[in-house]
Motif scaffolding. Structure first.
Motif, mmCIF file in Angstrom:
data_model
loop_
_atom_site.group_PDB
_atom_site.id
_atom_site.type_symbol
_atom_site.label_atom_id
_atom_site.label_comp_id
_atom_site.label_asym_id
_atom_site.label_seq_id
_atom_site.Cartn_x
_atom_site.Cartn_y
_atom_site.Cartn_z
ATOM 1 N N SER A 244 0.829 -1.203 0.000
ATOM 2 C CA SER A 244 0.000 0.000 0.000
ATOM 3 C C SER A 244 0.867 1.257 0.000
ATOM 4 O O SER A 244 0.540 2.243 -0.667
ATOM 5 N N GLU B 79 -10.815 -4.516 -1.707
ATOM 6 C CA GLU B 79 -9.667 -3.609 -1.621
ATOM 7 C C GLU B 79 -9.459 -2.838 -2.917
ATOM 8 O O GLU B 79 -9.298 -1.616 -2.918
ATOM 9 N N MET C 81 -5.631 1.807 5.800
ATOM 10 C CA MET C 81 -5.176 0.437 5.551
ATOM 11 C C MET C 81 -3.693 0.281 5.880
ATOM 12 O O MET C 81 -3.276 -0.713 6.487
ATOM 13 N N ARG D 137 -2.300 -2.157 8.843
ATOM 14 C CA ARG D 137 -1.377 -3.253 8.566
ATOM 15 C C ARG D 137 -0.092 -3.132 9.372
ATOM 16 O O ARG D 137 0.564 -4.140 9.657
ATOM 17 N N ALA E 246 -7.836 -4.716 6.087
ATOM 18 C CA ALA E 246 -6.378 -4.643 6.043
ATOM 19 C C ALA E 246 -5.701 -5.974 6.331
ATOM 20 O O ALA E 246 -4.698 -6.331 5.701
#
Length: 395
Positions: free
Chosen positions: A143, A224, A257, A261, A312
């Motif tokens: 990401s 996502e 996200m 994570r 996530a």
């Protein structure tokens, strides 16, 4: 590569560079779709097919990835596919017509499938070797790579409209990431393959457990990918947000996200993978559905934050669980993840074109709920022994 003495950290940084490169490459060409559309004279439908070509390439890559993983191993396959994705940026920039661009994007999907499987195999092996959670942070760098690519695309667009110049700079960044990753990757990267039952034939059908994982992975990545591609348009066209506020949809989803994570590996150790996936995907689906029913820009942004927070940990946890089922299961689940990530946004576009974007976003909420339902059928690894699942051993 600067010297890192901790073996776990050294390997984690190297694998993170692969995740970052994949997110960076994906967002680089996605950010220039308007320029490519104008250059090739494409309609909106042709752009949708162009995006779908990557998903098709990822879907058909499964047999090839299985073969290459057994022949090359995860380390060499990851490096070769990452280099191939770098070269494809030049091919896409130089594509003279629509059929050539379709072919390039199809090959891109195949290489994305290869890199996706190889880097997640490396991540699972890292958890197995050091008995520490790491997969969620690795996915955070994917990401982060997308976010950096978006910033670079914005800056390059302000400087020059030439796609080739932008892609040349992006290729240089990708080469630096691949060069950094190479020396630190794990050389014994396929512990799951050694644990597979010998009774299974080479072309054995996937187990029921693997099919549930494939379903969870596909719908998780649909959620996502669709949020990244359609949230800004929803804010502008449905929620009637201002032009300045509309881009915040992507920023909220991506930012939340990434943060989630970074902390998700700790949550995995505290609550376990299964409860985390079930609660998170349910939060994503219900939160987005309530936001859509409420209407307006502020509820939408809150719903998007719920999706970023809830979804996530889904893909990192499913990858680790798939590694526990063996190399073939990991390859198939990763292929479904790539397919969902690349084919999900065009599918939501088709739904939006038929019945409206609000219903299209409703389909995104429904896909998150499907993940929660699938997660109840998956045998998750013990929260205290991440290595057991990654190595295919009983926890």
């Amino acid at each position: 590569m600067f010297r890192v003495h901790d073996p776990f950290l050294r390997a984690q940084l190297a694998i993170a560079a692969l995740f970052c490169s994949l997110g960076f490459q994906y967002a680089t060409w996605a950010a220039r779709i308007p320029a490519l559309k104008a250059h090739l004279g494409l309609t909106a439908a042709e752009v949708g097919v162009l995006l779908m070509a990557t998903g098709v390439g990822a879907a058909v890559s499964f047999p090839l990835v299985t073969l290459l993983m057994s022949r090359l191993g995860a380390k060499r396959l990851a490096l070769l596919s990452a280099l191939g994705l770098t070269l494809l940026l030049f091919a896409l920039a130089a594509a003279p017509d629509y059929p050539t661009a379709l072919a390039v994007m199809g090959v891109d999907g195949v290489l994305v499938g290869c890199l996706n499987v190889a880097m997640n195999a490396q991540g699972a092996a890292l958890e197995a070797r050091h008995r520490r959670h790491a997969m969620a942070r690795l996915h955070a760098t994917f990401s982060a790579g997308s976010l950096v690519a978006a910033v670079l695309a914005s800056g390059m667009t302000a400087v020059t409209s030439a796609v080739a110049a932008h892609f040349a700079v992006a290729a240089a960044v990708l080469l630096l990431l691949v060069g950094y990753a190479g020396p630190g990757l794990l050389t014994e990267e396929r512990p799951a393959a050694r644990k597979e039952p010998k009774s299974r034939g080479r072309w054995a059908l996937p187990s029921r457990m693997t099919l549930w994982m494939c379903c969870a992975m596909a719908f998780g990545t649909v959620t996502e990918g669709a949020m990244n591609d359609w949230s800004a348009l929803y804010l502008k066209d449905v929620a009637k947000a201002s032009a300045e506020l509309a881009p915040m949809g992507i920023a909220v989803v991506s930012g939340v996200m990434v943060l989630a994570r970074l902390f998700a590996d700790g949550w995995r150790g505290r609550w376990g993978d299964g409860p985390l996936v079930r609660a998170g995907s349910a939060l994503a689906g219900v939160g987005l559905a309530l936001a859509l029913l409420s209407g307006g820009a502020v509820p939408a942004l809150i719903g998007f934050a719920c999706v970023g927070l809830g979804i996530a940990a889904v893909t990192p946890c499913v990858y680790v669980a798939a590694a526990g089922q063996g190399a073939r299961a990991l390859t198939l689940v990763a292929a479904m993840g790539t397919l969902g990530l690349l084919a999900g946004p065009p599918f939501i576009g088709f739904v939006a074109n038929a019945v409206g974007l609000a219903w299209g976003m409703g389909a995104v909420a429904a896909s998150a709920v499907v993940v929660a339902l699938c997660s109840t059928r998956i045998r998750w690894p013990s929260r205290t022994t991440p290595a057991a699942a990654a190595a295919g051993e009983p926890a």
